[in-house]
Design a protein around this motif. Structure first.
Motif, PDB file in Angstrom:
ATOM      1  N   TYR A   1       0.829  -1.218   0.000  1.00 22.68           N
ATOM      2  CA  TYR A   1       0.000   0.000   0.000  1.00 22.68           C
ATOM      3  C   TYR A   1       0.859   1.261   0.000  1.00 22.68           C
ATOM      4  O   TYR A   1       0.548   2.242  -0.679  1.00 22.68           O
ATOM      5  N   ASP A   2       1.953   1.242   0.754  1.00 21.27           N
ATOM      6  CA  ASP A   2       2.784   2.432   0.889  1.00 21.27           C
ATOM      7  C   ASP A   2       3.628   2.716  -0.353  1.00 21.27           C
ATOM      8  O   ASP A   2       4.280   3.766  -0.422  1.00 21.27           O
ATOM      9  N   GLU A   3       3.617   1.795  -1.327  1.00 20.80           N
ATOM     10  CA  GLU A   3       4.484   1.950  -2.496  1.00 20.80           C
ATOM     11  C   GLU A   3       3.729   2.131  -3.811  1.00 20.80           C
ATOM     12  O   GLU A   3       4.266   2.681  -4.771  1.00 20.80           O
ATOM     13  N   VAL A   4       2.469   1.646  -3.879  1.00 17.57           N
ATOM     14  CA  VAL A   4       1.823   1.527  -5.185  1.00 17.57           C
ATOM     15  C   VAL A   4       1.548   2.869  -5.859  1.00 17.57           C
ATOM     16  O   VAL A   4       1.661   2.979  -7.089  1.00 17.57           O
ATOM     17  N   TYR A   5       1.187   3.891  -5.093  1.00 11.94           N
ATOM     18  CA  TYR A   5       0.841   5.163  -5.728  1.00 11.94           C
ATOM     19  C   TYR A   5       2.021   5.699  -6.523  1.00 11.94           C
ATOM     20  O   TYR A   5       1.875   6.103  -7.686  1.00 11.94           O
ATOM     21  N   ASP A   6       3.189   5.690  -5.921  1.00  8.14           N
ATOM     22  CA  ASP A   6       4.372   6.213  -6.595  1.00  8.14           C
ATOM     23  C   ASP A   6       4.862   5.269  -7.696  1.00  8.14           C
ATOM     24  O   ASP A   6       5.379   5.733  -8.718  1.00  8.14           O
ATOM     25  N   PHE A   7       4.692   3.960  -7.499  1.00  2.00           N
ATOM     26  CA  PHE A   7       5.197   3.035  -8.511  1.00  2.00           C
ATOM     27  C   PHE A   7       4.373   3.103  -9.793  1.00  2.00           C
ATOM     28  O   PHE A   7       4.910   2.937 -10.886  1.00  2.00           O
TER      29      PHE A   7
END
Length: 265
Positions: A48-54
């Motif tokens: 969850y903490d990574e998907v927006y930026d990825f």
């Protein structure tokens, strides 16, 4: 055949699209391997903490609801929001949605806050989402394909996207353009992950080609023709799955042009 379909595989191989996949745990390795063999680059990022930026770094986002955990659910909704904000195409695979009301709620949430460019499911799933009677068992479709193209057209207009319903014949529509594909092998139904791998290929083509209808047609033709090639050398499920990956790797746009059995509607 639409000559644009002939060019999509070359576009994938030249651009090496990065496919961000939030996908089914049963088939995650299969999806990664077939993307690599196809010429794309897979990334199975679902934290969850990574998907927006990825998503910002990606060519396409693939969301597969097959083994939908709470972490995947929240990550998928957030990733789709990022895709909308950053103009990244999204392919949704609504695995098992007729059996689980929660999955329909997740699909509607993604539609509300994110974007969906392609919905790729089996005929039973697509007819169910289109509000039509369908026959399914768990994640499998028992539907004979009657009214499948109508279901694709209806759902495409509802979601303003391209819709593909797969089965003995494959039906694709964007609400205006339509086609039916009659390629493939029966052994594609005898190995785990063929549908998920196809969804991954749709994401690769959508990440490399602007016209999502053409991209989806090309991905389905690629998978089906590779299945036909694989069956020529491998008649049993275990060896067929290996041969399928090899056949995707060696597939050429000339083979798609020569072997494709497509009826345009």
């Amino acid at each position: 055949m639409d000559k644009q379909v002939f060019n999509v595989l070359k576009e994938v191989q030249e651009k090496t699209p990065l496919v961000h996949a939030i996908t089914n745990y049963v088939t995650i390795n299969d999806c990664a391997n077939i993307l690599l063999s196809f010429g794309a680059s897979p990334a199975m990022c679902e934290a969850y903490d990574e998907v927006y930026d990825f998503v910002k770094l990606s060519s396409a986002l693939y969301i597969n609801l097959g083994t939908l955990t709470k972490e995947q659910e929240t990550a998928a909704v957030l990733a789709s929001t990022s895709a909308k904000n950053n103009n990244v195409p999204v392919v949704l695979d609504p695995v098992g949605c007729p059996a689980m009301k929660r999955k329909v709620e997740v699909i509607n949430r993604i539609k509300e806050v994110g974007r969906i460019d392609v919905i790729k499911g089996n005929i039973g799933e697509i007819k169910f989402l289109a509000g039509m009677n369908s026959e399914t068992r768990g994640v499998d479709s028992l539907d004979n394909g009657e009214d499948a193209l109508e279901a694709c057209q209806k759902l495409a207009k509802d979601f303003n996207c391209t819709v593909a319903a797969t089965g003995e014949k494959d039906y694709i529509s964007n609400g205006t353009k339509n086609c039916i594909i009659e390629n493939g092998s029966e052994l594609l139904t005898k190995v785990t992950g063929a549908g998920c791998m196809l969804g991954a290929l749709c994401s690769a083509t959508c990440g490399a080609f602007e016209d999502k209808f053409v991209a989806t047609v090309s991905a389905i033709l690629s998978m089906n023709i590779a299945g036909e090639k694989a069956y020529k050398t491998a008649k049993l499920p275990g060896s067929f799955k290996v041969a399928l990956i090899d056949s995707i790797y060696t597939l050429s746009d000339e083979e798609i042009w020569k072997e494709g059995n497509v009826t345009w509607k």
